[in-house]
Design a protein around this motif. Sequence first.
Motif, PDB file in Angstrom:
ATOM      1  N   ILE A   1      12.709   1.659   7.385  1.00 39.66           N
ATOM      2  CA  ILE A   1      14.168   1.627   7.299  1.00 39.66           C
ATOM      3  C   ILE A   1      14.567   0.433   6.434  1.00 39.66           C
ATOM      4  N   HIS A   2      15.383   0.687   5.477  1.00 40.09           N
ATOM      5  CA  HIS A   2      15.923  -0.308   4.539  1.00 40.09           C
ATOM      6  C   HIS A   2      14.896  -0.826   3.535  1.00 40.09           C
TER       7      HIS A   2
ATOM      8  N   ASN B   1      12.782   0.897   2.226  1.00 40.57           N
ATOM      9  CA  ASN B   1      12.692   2.020   1.286  1.00 40.57           C
ATOM     10  C   ASN B   1      14.055   2.339   0.669  1.00 40.57           C
ATOM     11  N   HIS B   2      14.865   1.329   0.501  1.00 40.92           N
ATOM     12  CA  HIS B   2      16.238   1.480   0.017  1.00 40.92           C
ATOM     13  C   HIS B   2      16.283   2.287  -1.286  1.00 40.92           C
ATOM     14  N   PRO B   3      17.256   3.196  -1.427  1.00 44.21           N
ATOM     15  CA  PRO B   3      17.368   3.948  -2.687  1.00 44.21           C
ATOM     16  C   PRO B   3      17.887   3.058  -3.809  1.00 44.21           C
TER      17      PRO B   3
ATOM     18  N   ARG C   1      13.712   6.156  -4.701  1.00 42.73           N
ATOM     19  CA  ARG C   1      13.654   5.216  -3.588  1.00 42.73           C
ATOM     20  C   ARG C   1      12.416   4.337  -3.728  1.00 42.73           C
TER      21      ARG C   1
ATOM     22  N   ASP D   1      25.014   1.236   8.896  1.00 48.49           N
ATOM     23  CA  ASP D   1      25.295   1.432   7.475  1.00 48.49           C
ATOM     24  C   ASP D   1      24.628   2.733   7.038  1.00 48.49           C
ATOM     25  N   GLU D   2      24.922   3.180   5.825  1.00 51.26           N
ATOM     26  CA  GLU D   2      24.463   4.500   5.392  1.00 51.26           C
ATOM     27  C   GLU D   2      22.953   4.606   5.221  1.00 51.26           C
ATOM     28  N   ASN D   3      22.249   3.460   5.176  1.00 55.73           N
ATOM     29  CA  ASN D   3      20.791   3.482   5.025  1.00 55.73           C
ATOM     30  C   ASN D   3      20.050   3.065   6.290  1.00 55.73           C
TER      31      ASN D   3
ATOM     32  N   ILE E   1      17.732  -2.844  -6.125  1.00 60.58           N
ATOM     33  CA  ILE E   1      18.511  -1.701  -5.628  1.00 60.58           C
ATOM     34  C   ILE E   1      19.655  -1.339  -6.576  1.00 60.58           C
TER      35      ILE E   1
ATOM     36  N   HIS F   1      17.631  -7.349   0.065  1.00 56.26           N
ATOM     37  CA  HIS F   1      18.029  -6.479  -1.034  1.00 56.26           C
ATOM     38  C   HIS F   1      18.768  -7.245  -2.130  1.00 56.26           C
TER      39      HIS F   1
END
Length: 455
Positions: free
Chosen positions: A122-123, A125-127, A144, A196-198, A366, A407
């Motif tokens: 989680i996070h 692997n941020h897109p 990603r 959050d969305e991620n 990112i 990030h």
Amino acid sequence: MTRFRRRACIVLLLLVLFVCSLMMGLKTLMPNTAAFGNPFGLGLLPEFHQRNAVLESKRDPQSSAGDEGAITQKNFHNIIRSGSKATMATQVKLEDLPPPNYDFHVFYYTWYGNPRFDGKYIHWNHPLLQHWDAKIANSFPKGRHAPPDDIGSSFYPELGAYSSRDPSTIETHMKQMRSASIGVVALSWYPPGMADENGESTDDLVPIILDRAHKYKLKVAFHIEPYKGRDDISMYNHVKYIIDKYGSHPAFYRYKTSTGKTLPMFYVYDSYITAPEMWANLLTTSGSQNIRNTPYDGIFIGLLVEEKHKHEIHRSGFDGIYTYFATNGFSYGSSHHNWSGLKDFCNSNNLLFIPSVGPGYVDTSIRPWNSQNTRNRVNGKYYETALSAALHVRPDIISITSFNEWHEGTQIETAVPKRGKVVYQDYLPHKPDLYLELTRKWAKKHSEEKKLWLM
């Protein structure tokens, strides 16, 4: 013969003077020589992506390290040099840690996950976020990150691609914060079931964070994120939820006001996206959702990005201003030269001014198109410049962006060199705890300066 000896003596003297001058010049580049009131020229910050060939040769090629991709302390010794000391935060005992400065707050994120504790990354692997202009977006990569070797950061954590649910990670983080003399953890918070969305919901982590913070004599404030449906009514309910559920914990932070009241402090991120009239419903005594002079009253700190926000924050009924961003010049609020005027405005309107300082900024892992906002660390000089600028305006509180926002490259958490398919930046030639040590230094300086301000 006499003439030869005299000439030899002169040459030797000149050589000694040259060496001394060279050593003094090199010393000025070291972070521990930065002095209050003598900031480094930010307009001349060099690009800091080049690697020293000697240091490169000391790094081990990195391969996959299991679920977490962790780099152990033993591996780090091999990367740097044999016989090097363990980092301060992992070696010291509780009784040896410096006293906490409760006027130093650090923004802390618990949105990271890995397969061992969360079943997936989680996070980390941020897109890669796309630019809003399609023509620009097409010039940059998409997709990603693929942990553990490829993570959404330009730096690599000493703990590897950790999970925020790992009790040992939370323990290490609290110990690192205390080793830096930080007193207050400003915890990024979404209401239960929200994220959050991620990410995923992390409100259930608050109890263990409070417990571990208390162990290290730290306090926890809440940094309320812009969750869906955030308005005066939902904020009233969520502030009530936080105080009812966590307010009795000994690590729950309360700020002592000039009138002698002790009230919980809430940072409100992106407060400007909500109309001042709606905030006034909550934060002024005439508001329909008035929280003032109730058991759920608090110190509410709004985010200032543009200059006009100072008037909106005041009209909204907030108790103070913070600037969050670690990019000097990025916004009006994050520009150091505006802090003096903002402090004067706050003094005139009975508001707290809480400048936010950071060690640097780089979010191209990112936002690959955003290199113009990169702020290089310059071996800690950038951080010390920000801290110096903050102390210059004599704030009651200084906030640090951030402990672990990897990030955006604003972290002061320990980081290590790592090479593989991805080459990460690092804190070399300094130790992984460089920014903890600098924070401790300036927390002490702030305590000493504040005593003089109050005389």
